[in-house]
Design an enzyme around this catalytic site. Structure first.
Site, PDB file in Angstrom:
ATOM      1  N   HIS A  35      67.206  23.874 -60.612  1.00  0.00           N
ATOM      2  CA  HIS A  35      66.536  22.494 -60.597  1.00  0.00           C
ATOM      3  C   HIS A  35      67.233  21.597 -61.537  1.00  0.00           C
ATOM      4  O   HIS A  35      66.675  20.610 -62.090  1.00  0.00           O
ATOM      5  CB  HIS A  35      65.069  22.417 -60.905  1.00  0.00           C
ATOM      6  CG  HIS A  35      64.248  23.381 -60.165  1.00  0.00           C
ATOM      7  ND1 HIS A  35      63.550  23.012 -59.014  1.00  0.00           N
ATOM      8  CD2 HIS A  35      64.152  24.851 -60.502  1.00  0.00           C
ATOM      9  CE1 HIS A  35      63.115  24.162 -58.392  1.00  0.00           C
ATOM     10  NE2 HIS A  35      63.132  25.018 -59.436  1.00  0.00           N
ATOM     11  N   SER A  50      88.670   4.528 -64.087  1.00  0.00           N
ATOM     12  CA  SER A  50      87.717   3.539 -63.688  1.00  0.00           C
ATOM     13  C   SER A  50      89.011   2.287 -63.484  1.00  0.00           C
ATOM     14  O   SER A  50      89.273   2.024 -64.694  1.00  0.00           O
ATOM     15  CB  SER A  50      86.520   2.968 -64.312  1.00  0.00           C
ATOM     16  OG  SER A  50      86.227   1.648 -64.162  1.00  0.00           O
TER      17      SER A  50
END
Ligand code: ARG
Length: 438
Positions: A157, A277
């Site tokens: 999870h 980026s």
């Protein structure tokens, strides 16, 4: 355009706009080499049947043998205005060796020719996929040599669950699934066993060409069993695209793990594979793994495209089948690229042992170890489970973790001080992983 596949019955010349739109040459020129291989086998079948003299066979074979290397060297360019690579080669052959080229197509159709080419191409593709997967397996083994003993959290999870050694993570997430995919390629080999050549357009030929001879010349284990099935089925392609899709999915799941582990600061990416980026100066992004994750979507699309191509088609050849090639080529190329990139990525992927240790501590990864230690001491599991749950809640309430437990806290909880020996997550990872040694 030559008029190889046109007669008085076909009616006039093809509209050039339609010709340009329907040609498969831009895609199937990749079949050039296997098409020549198939034609050479067919020439041998014709020679043995007495349909070609030794000299005619020698001339045709000689030209066909040389063609792939000559095209690669830029010495020969295939005619562009043909329907497919098969006709382009035949047209070239006419120009190259003269009228004897007119004999080549006796007893075959492009239908059995293209089915044969596709099997020959797939056979090579399977060999390349095997070699590339084995290279990746070696890269993973080298990674295990470097980092396999690092303790890290296994997640469920998306949360810290249990300490494991890094080798358990990569064996389970990459090595074992890819090994199963490699094994499945054996099923593709079996689908590739029989040659389609000799099936003709759909009902074989009346000429005495022995399809067993042509099959053997191409390394198939036998001739077609049924001409309708031989020209109309692409089961090997379906299976191969399925294997590519499943392997792509395995690589995608592994990549998703890497992206997550990098995001959590547990793994570091080398600059050689990290993207930046264009705006944010601080970024070091896991684009390699994101692209591999994204590629699985393309493979699934290809598998569905191929399945859907057959849906609603009767048996035998239909022109729809021409579109199988771009899907098959793309699936194999796509998977090969991903296998290579993951192998490269592993060279530049390093677990941060300290960050992993902190994460294991902060995530109370040893909780199950504590419960199991109580069970080993004679307590029922559900009782032990509740005790440890209370310990976790108590520690968190005072801003601490299980690793910070003291003998006093344990005594207050009525639990043995021996639990203090179970608090080291690295030791837990080692203990747990021992059973899965290779
Ligand atoms: N370009 C076709 C293909 O790739 C070749 C077979 C053509 N056969 C035919 N009957 N039109 O499938």
């Amino acid at each position: 355009m030559t008029a190889i596949a046109r007669t008085a019955a076909t009616g006039g010349a093809l509209d050039p706009r339609f010709l340009r739109w329907q040609t498969s040459l831009p895609i199937d020129r990749r079949l050039l080499s296997v098409d020549c291989q198939g034609s050479i086998a067919h020439v041998e079948g014709q020679r043995r049947a007495g349909l070609l003299s030794d000299e005619e066979a020698r001339v045709l074979t000689g030209a066909l043998e040389q063609l792939p290397a000559r095209v690669a060297a830029g010495e020969v360019t295939l005619p562009e205005d043909e329907e497919d690579v098969h006709m382009a080669i035949e047209a070239w052959l006419h120009a190259e060796v003269g009228p004897v080229a007119s004999k080549l197509h006796a007893g075959r159709s492009r239908n059995d020719q293209v089915a044969t080419d596709l099997k020959l191409w797939s056979r090579d593709a399977v060999a390349t996929l095997r070699a590339t997967s084995e290279t990746l397996a070696r890269a993973a083994a080298a990674w295990i040599e470097r980092h396999g003993e690092t303790a890290m959290p296994a997640y469920t999870h998306r949360q810290v669950a249990i300490p494991v050694l890094a080798r358990i993570w990569i064996e389970g997430g990459l090595l074992d699934p890819i090994a199963r995919d490699l094994e499945l390629l054996g099923a593709v080999d079996r689908e590739l066993a029989l040659s389609p050549l000799g099936a003709g357009a759909v009902g074989g030929t009346t000429l005495p060409i022995d399809p067993a001879v042509t099959a053997a010349a191409m390394g198939f284990s036998g001739p077609p069993r049924n001409p309708i099935d031989a020209v109309g089925q692409r089961d090997h392609a379906l299976l191969l695209v399925f294997v590519c899709t499943r392997a792509a999915l395995h690589l995608a799941r592994f990549s998703a793990d890497v992206v997550e582990l990098c995001a959590d600061g547990l793994f570091k990416l080398g600059g050689a594979i990290a993207c930046g980026s264009s705006m944010m100066p601080h970024k070091r992004n896991p684009d390699l793994f994101e692209l591999v994750r994204g590629q699985a979507a393309l493979r699934q699309g290809e598998l569905v495209a191929l399945l859907t191509t057959f849906h609603g088609l009767g048996n035998g050849y239909h022109r729809d089948l021409q579109q199988d090639k771009q899907v098959l080529f793309s699936a194999v190329d796509g998977l090969l690229g991903c296998l290579e990139m993951i192998a490269l990525g592993l060279e530049h992927l390093t677990p941060d042992a300290d960050a992993c240790r902190r994460s294991l501590a902060m995530g109370d990864a040893v909780a199950t170890d504590l419960a199991e230690a109580l069970v080993a001491g004679g307590m029922a599991f559900r009782d032990a489970y509740q005790h440890v749950g209370r310990l976790v809640a108590g520690q968190r309430a005072r801003g601490q973790r299980l690793v910070d437990l003291t003998a006093e806290t344990l005594a207050e909880a009525g639990l043995p001080a021996s639990l203090l020996t179970c608090l080291d997550p690295v030791e837990s990872a080692r203990r747990r992983s021992r059973r899965y040694a290779r």
